[in-house]
Design an enzyme around this catalytic site. Structure first.
Site, PDB file in Angstrom:
ATOM      1  N   SER A 117       9.697   1.532  -5.065  1.00 12.72           N
ATOM      2  CA  SER A 117       9.456   2.819  -4.414  1.00 12.72           C
ATOM      3  C   SER A 117       9.115   3.877  -5.467  1.00 12.72           C
ATOM      4  O   SER A 117       8.107   3.760  -6.162  1.00 12.72           O
ATOM      5  CB  SER A 117      10.674   3.207  -3.567  1.00 12.72           C
ATOM      6  OG  SER A 117      10.410   4.346  -2.788  1.00 12.72           O
ATOM      7  N   HIS A 150       9.066   5.701   3.473  1.00  8.03           N
ATOM      8  CA  HIS A 150       8.303   4.478   3.748  1.00  8.03           C
ATOM      9  C   HIS A 150       8.208   4.180   5.246  1.00  8.03           C
ATOM     10  O   HIS A 150       8.058   3.026   5.645  1.00  8.03           O
ATOM     11  CB  HIS A 150       8.880   3.281   2.985  1.00  8.03           C
ATOM     12  CG  HIS A 150       8.798   3.445   1.499  1.00  8.03           C
ATOM     13  ND1 HIS A 150       7.612   3.344   0.807  1.00  8.03           N
ATOM     14  CD2 HIS A 150       9.746   3.759   0.580  1.00  8.03           C
ATOM     15  CE1 HIS A 150       7.835   3.571  -0.473  1.00  8.03           C
ATOM     16  NE2 HIS A 150       9.120   3.834  -0.634  1.00  8.03           N
TER      17      HIS A 150
END
Length: 304
Positions: free
Chosen positions: A89, A195
């Site tokens: 991430s 996300h």
């Protein structure tokens, strides 16, 4: 072969990186450059904030990025070399710097745009995240798809750990289902449903903000592995679009580790706060070496 890994948001803690720049004062310049570009004091954010203050997206992202970079640079000074990079991430941005895709100045410009866009999206669309353990990823995905309120499987970390994101109501709803399945559910220290589709406005703002940033080819001999594709990334012609999509796309970390292993990498060194990725590697792969470097002590104990 060796790959450098980089920690994601949620791994932050007050004081991270401090003893590295105390032992390597020249690396304090990284904090100075970041502070100038952000328009805020990165040392104060990283070293003097409370845990709650540091967890704010606009603080956590640049602070984790900076700590990860100074850990890498300190290790490089002691002889650490690598043939590939990957991040989880947020960690993918430290990987962009480590691969030579972004300069130090540009990675701070990009993270400024990212954290501000995601912070605004999180304020517009309240969301949260949690890690679900002891349930197969396909089952996690199925439960989320059947929920009345919005929830989605967004980080595929291992066969027994999947992170979910959604509205507070959605995460509460599916968490009860997972607990009935005897799963362990751990809320994450993040400020939004990253996300997931709740970050769509952040994706759009980020794409506009970075359209003139120069994303280069990786340095010679360095492979870059992508969260979005779950494998080595090779087509850099539309890289800003990929990193924009990264904000709303699942993190395919399990697929990434599988691809990295199949490509022959057997040494995994995690840079930045915590050792979450080190643990994921050790659980997912056999016959590999994995360790983390997050402070002066772990740096001193590493052998390159």
């Amino acid at each position: 072969m060796t790959i450098a890994l980089f920690s994601g948001q949620g791994s932050q803690y007050p004081g991270m990186g401090k003893d590295i720049i105390e032992s390597e004062p020249e690396l304090g310049a990284v904090y100075d450059i970041g502070s100038e570009i952000l328009g805020r004091d990165l040392r104060a954010i990283s070293f003097d904030s409370s845990a709650e203050e540091l967890a704010a997206t606009v603080n956590a992202q640049p602070a984790v990025l900076t700590a990860s970079i100074v850990c890498l640079l300190a290790a490089h000074r002691k002889g650490f070399r690598y043939q590939a990079v990957a991040g989880h991430s947020l960690g993918e941005y430290a990987a962009l710097y480590a691969a030579g895709i972004l300069t130090l100045e540009d990675v701070f410009r990009v993270i400024k745009a990212r954290c501000e866009a995601m912070d605004q999206a999180a304020r517009e669309h309240k969301g949260t995240m949690a890690a679900v353990m002891k349930v197969e990823p396909a089952q996690v995905d199925e439960v989320c798809r059947k929920s009345k309120h919005y929830a989605a499987a967004v980080n595929f970390n291992s066969p027994q750990q999947t992170v979910i994101a959604g509205t507070p109501e959605g995460i509460a709803e599916v968490s009860e289902v997972f607990k009935e399945m005897k799963a362990k559910v751990v809320p994450l220290k993040v400020a939004g449903a990253f996300h997931s589709k709740l970050m769509k406005s952040a994706e759009d703002r980020f794409r506009e903000a970075v359209k003139n940033i120069n994303f280069r080819q990786p340095a010679a001999g360095i492979k870059f592995y992508s969260n979005v594709t779950g494998k080595e990334f090779t087509d850099y012609s539309h890289f800003p679009s990929l990193m924009s999509k990264h904000i709303t796309s699942p993190v395919l970390f399990t697929s990434e580790l599988d691809a990295i292993s199949k490509d022959g990498f057997d040494t995994f060194v995690e840079f930045g706060p915590g050792k979450t990725l080190t643990g994921l590697v050790k659980r997912a792969l056999k016959n590999v070496t994995a360790y983390n470097i997050e402070n002066a002590e772990t740096l001193a104990g590493a052998s390159f």
